[in-house]
Write a protein that holds these residues in place. Structure first.
Motif, PDB file in Angstrom:
ATOM      1  N   LEU A 108     -65.228  20.043   7.988  1.00  0.00           N
ATOM      2  CA  LEU A 108     -65.590  20.120   9.399  1.00  0.00           C
ATOM      3  C   LEU A 108     -66.785  19.210   9.631  1.00  0.00           C
ATOM      4  O   LEU A 108     -67.813  19.334   8.957  1.00  0.00           O
ATOM      5  CB  LEU A 108     -65.953  21.555   9.790  1.00  0.00           C
ATOM      6  CG  LEU A 108     -66.458  21.759  11.219  1.00  0.00           C
ATOM      7  CD1 LEU A 108     -65.388  21.384  12.246  1.00  0.00           C
ATOM      8  CD2 LEU A 108     -66.934  23.189  11.415  1.00  0.00           C
ATOM      9  N   VAL A 109     -66.632  18.291  10.583  1.00  0.00           N
ATOM     10  CA  VAL A 109     -67.706  17.356  10.915  1.00  0.00           C
ATOM     11  C   VAL A 109     -68.072  17.548  12.385  1.00  0.00           C
ATOM     12  O   VAL A 109     -67.242  17.327  13.269  1.00  0.00           O
ATOM     13  CB  VAL A 109     -67.274  15.885  10.675  1.00  0.00           C
ATOM     14  CG1 VAL A 109     -68.412  14.934  11.017  1.00  0.00           C
ATOM     15  CG2 VAL A 109     -66.809  15.687   9.242  1.00  0.00           C
ATOM     16  N   LEU A 110     -69.305  17.976  12.615  1.00  0.00           N
ATOM     17  CA  LEU A 110     -69.833  18.121  13.969  1.00  0.00           C
ATOM     18  C   LEU A 110     -70.983  17.138  14.151  1.00  0.00           C
ATOM     19  O   LEU A 110     -71.632  16.735  13.185  1.00  0.00           O
ATOM     20  CB  LEU A 110     -70.335  19.553  14.199  1.00  0.00           C
ATOM     21  CG  LEU A 110     -69.291  20.663  14.082  1.00  0.00           C
ATOM     22  CD1 LEU A 110     -69.946  22.029  14.301  1.00  0.00           C
ATOM     23  CD2 LEU A 110     -68.159  20.465  15.081  1.00  0.00           C
ATOM     24  N   ALA A 111     -71.251  16.786  15.403  1.00  0.00           N
ATOM     25  CA  ALA A 111     -72.318  15.834  15.710  1.00  0.00           C
ATOM     26  C   ALA A 111     -73.677  16.496  15.503  1.00  0.00           C
ATOM     27  O   ALA A 111     -73.992  17.489  16.147  1.00  0.00           O
ATOM     28  CB  ALA A 111     -72.179  15.337  17.139  1.00  0.00           C
ATOM     29  N   ARG A 112     -74.468  15.953  14.601  1.00  0.00           N
ATOM     30  CA  ARG A 112     -75.793  16.515  14.303  1.00  0.00           C
ATOM     31  C   ARG A 112     -76.781  16.324  15.447  1.00  0.00           C
ATOM     32  O   ARG A 112     -77.806  16.983  15.492  1.00  0.00           O
ATOM     33  CB  ARG A 112     -76.337  15.896  13.026  1.00  0.00           C
ATOM     34  CG  ARG A 112     -75.480  16.242  11.825  1.00  0.00           C
ATOM     35  CD  ARG A 112     -76.344  16.584  10.638  1.00  0.00           C
ATOM     36  NE  ARG A 112     -75.535  17.161   9.584  1.00  0.00           N
ATOM     37  CZ  ARG A 112     -75.458  18.461   9.344  1.00  0.00           C
ATOM     38  NH1 ARG A 112     -76.122  19.314  10.063  1.00  0.00           N
ATOM     39  NH2 ARG A 112     -74.715  18.919   8.371  1.00  0.00           N
ATOM     40  N   ASP A 113     -76.453  15.441  16.400  1.00  0.00           N
ATOM     41  CA  ASP A 113     -77.340  15.218  17.537  1.00  0.00           C
ATOM     42  C   ASP A 113     -76.808  15.858  18.827  1.00  0.00           C
ATOM     43  O   ASP A 113     -77.309  15.570  19.914  1.00  0.00           O
ATOM     44  CB  ASP A 113     -77.572  13.722  17.742  1.00  0.00           C
ATOM     45  CG  ASP A 113     -76.280  12.954  18.021  1.00  0.00           C
ATOM     46  OD1 ASP A 113     -75.179  13.537  17.882  1.00  0.00           O
ATOM     47  OD2 ASP A 113     -76.372  11.765  18.369  1.00  0.00           O
ATOM     48  N   ALA A 114     -75.819  16.739  18.732  1.00  0.00           N
ATOM     49  CA  ALA A 114     -75.242  17.398  19.910  1.00  0.00           C
ATOM     50  C   ALA A 114     -76.302  18.262  20.592  1.00  0.00           C
ATOM     51  O   ALA A 114     -77.007  19.022  19.938  1.00  0.00           O
ATOM     52  CB  ALA A 114     -74.039  18.236  19.511  1.00  0.00           C
ATOM     53  N   ARG A 115     -76.407  18.138  21.894  1.00  0.00           N
ATOM     54  CA  ARG A 115     -77.407  18.884  22.652  1.00  0.00           C
ATOM     55  C   ARG A 115     -76.803  19.758  23.746  1.00  0.00           C
ATOM     56  O   ARG A 115     -77.521  20.378  24.497  1.00  0.00           O
ATOM     57  CB  ARG A 115     -78.432  17.928  23.273  1.00  0.00           C
ATOM     58  CG  ARG A 115     -79.235  17.157  22.257  1.00  0.00           C
ATOM     59  CD  ARG A 115     -80.190  18.082  21.508  1.00  0.00           C
ATOM     60  NE  ARG A 115     -80.820  17.380  20.404  1.00  0.00           N
ATOM     61  CZ  ARG A 115     -80.602  17.652  19.126  1.00  0.00           C
ATOM     62  NH1 ARG A 115     -79.760  18.605  18.786  1.00  0.00           N
ATOM     63  NH2 ARG A 115     -81.204  16.981  18.175  1.00  0.00           N
ATOM     64  N   GLY A 116     -75.502  19.752  23.910  1.00  0.00           N
ATOM     65  CA  GLY A 116     -74.862  20.620  24.887  1.00  0.00           C
ATOM     66  C   GLY A 116     -74.747  20.040  26.280  1.00  0.00           C
ATOM     67  O   GLY A 116     -74.022  20.556  27.110  1.00  0.00           O
ATOM     68  N   GLY A 117     -75.444  18.953  26.576  1.00  0.00           N
ATOM     69  CA  GLY A 117     -75.382  18.351  27.902  1.00  0.00           C
ATOM     70  C   GLY A 117     -74.148  17.509  28.136  1.00  0.00           C
ATOM     71  O   GLY A 117     -73.731  17.304  29.267  1.00  0.00           O
ATOM     72  N   LYS A 118     -73.572  17.001  27.046  1.00  0.00           N
ATOM     73  CA  LYS A 118     -72.348  16.206  27.162  1.00  0.00           C
ATOM     74  C   LYS A 118     -71.447  16.542  25.978  1.00  0.00           C
ATOM     75  O   LYS A 118     -71.928  16.946  24.913  1.00  0.00           O
ATOM     76  CB  LYS A 118     -72.657  14.717  27.230  1.00  0.00           C
ATOM     77  CG  LYS A 118     -73.286  14.144  25.993  1.00  0.00           C
ATOM     78  CD  LYS A 118     -73.520  12.644  26.154  1.00  0.00           C
ATOM     79  CE  LYS A 118     -74.087  12.079  24.858  1.00  0.00           C
ATOM     80  NZ  LYS A 118     -74.185  10.640  24.887  1.00  0.00           N
ATOM     81  N   PRO A 119     -70.142  16.366  26.137  1.00  0.00           N
ATOM     82  CA  PRO A 119     -69.221  16.708  25.045  1.00  0.00           C
ATOM     83  C   PRO A 119     -69.514  15.902  23.779  1.00  0.00           C
ATOM     84  O   PRO A 119     -69.868  14.725  23.840  1.00  0.00           O
ATOM     85  CB  PRO A 119     -67.843  16.342  25.608  1.00  0.00           C
ATOM     86  CG  PRO A 119     -68.013  16.390  27.088  1.00  0.00           C
ATOM     87  CD  PRO A 119     -69.430  15.932  27.346  1.00  0.00           C
ATOM     88  N   ALA A 120     -69.372  16.570  22.654  1.00  0.00           N
ATOM     89  CA  ALA A 120     -69.555  15.940  21.341  1.00  0.00           C
ATOM     90  C   ALA A 120     -68.298  16.178  20.516  1.00  0.00           C
ATOM     91  O   ALA A 120     -67.527  17.108  20.773  1.00  0.00           O
ATOM     92  CB  ALA A 120     -70.776  16.526  20.644  1.00  0.00           C
TER      93      ALA A 120
END
Length: 138
Positions: A47-59
């Motif tokens: 599973l690879v998720l964006a480490r810089d995801a902030r919730g303001g835009k889709p990641a």
């Protein structure tokens, strides 16, 4: 009879490394795409998720499949979902094949408290599920 016993013993010894794929062992391994690895049935799921995801835009949410030897498995005929459970709430996305992986986009924040559940259904009807802590420090 002695030959049969020796053959069975050799087979057991050869199979032993496959049993060492617990979460701690997988966390110590370098995942091919920088994500977190888990074992589910005959598969390694990354599973690879964006480490810089902030919730303001889709990641991106990406899932890669491989066998226990690290051989890539094409996602053709595989469907699934990822449930992200975070302090901010629950997000569920449906995965779709995208080249060498399954992928979706979601609104989430890279939070160390996030847990994830990946559920996959293969072309033969079999299902596999794996639990992740994708932002857990390693």
């Amino acid at each position: 009879m002695k030959r049969l016993v020796l053959t069975l013993a050799a087979a057991l010894v050869a199979a032993t490394p496959a049993l060492a794929h617990d979460d701690a062992t997988l966390d110590a391994m370098q995942a091919p795409h920088g994500g977190q690895l888990r074992m589910a049935g005959a598969y390694h799921i990354e599973l690879v998720l964006a480490r810089d995801a902030r919730g303001g835009k889709p990641a991106s949410v990406k899932v890669y499949l491989s066998d226990h030897g690290g051989g890539k498995i094409a996602p053709a005929g595989v469907s699934g979902s990822v449930v992200l459970l975070a302090p901010a709430g629950k997000v569920t996305v449906t995965l779709a094949p995208a080249g060498d992986r399954l992928e979706a986009m979601a609104l989430y924040t890279a939070d160390p408290a996030t847990k994830a559940l990946v559920s996959l259904r293969f072309a033969d009807g079999k299902t596999e599920t794996a639990r992740f802590e994708p932002f857990k420090p390693r």
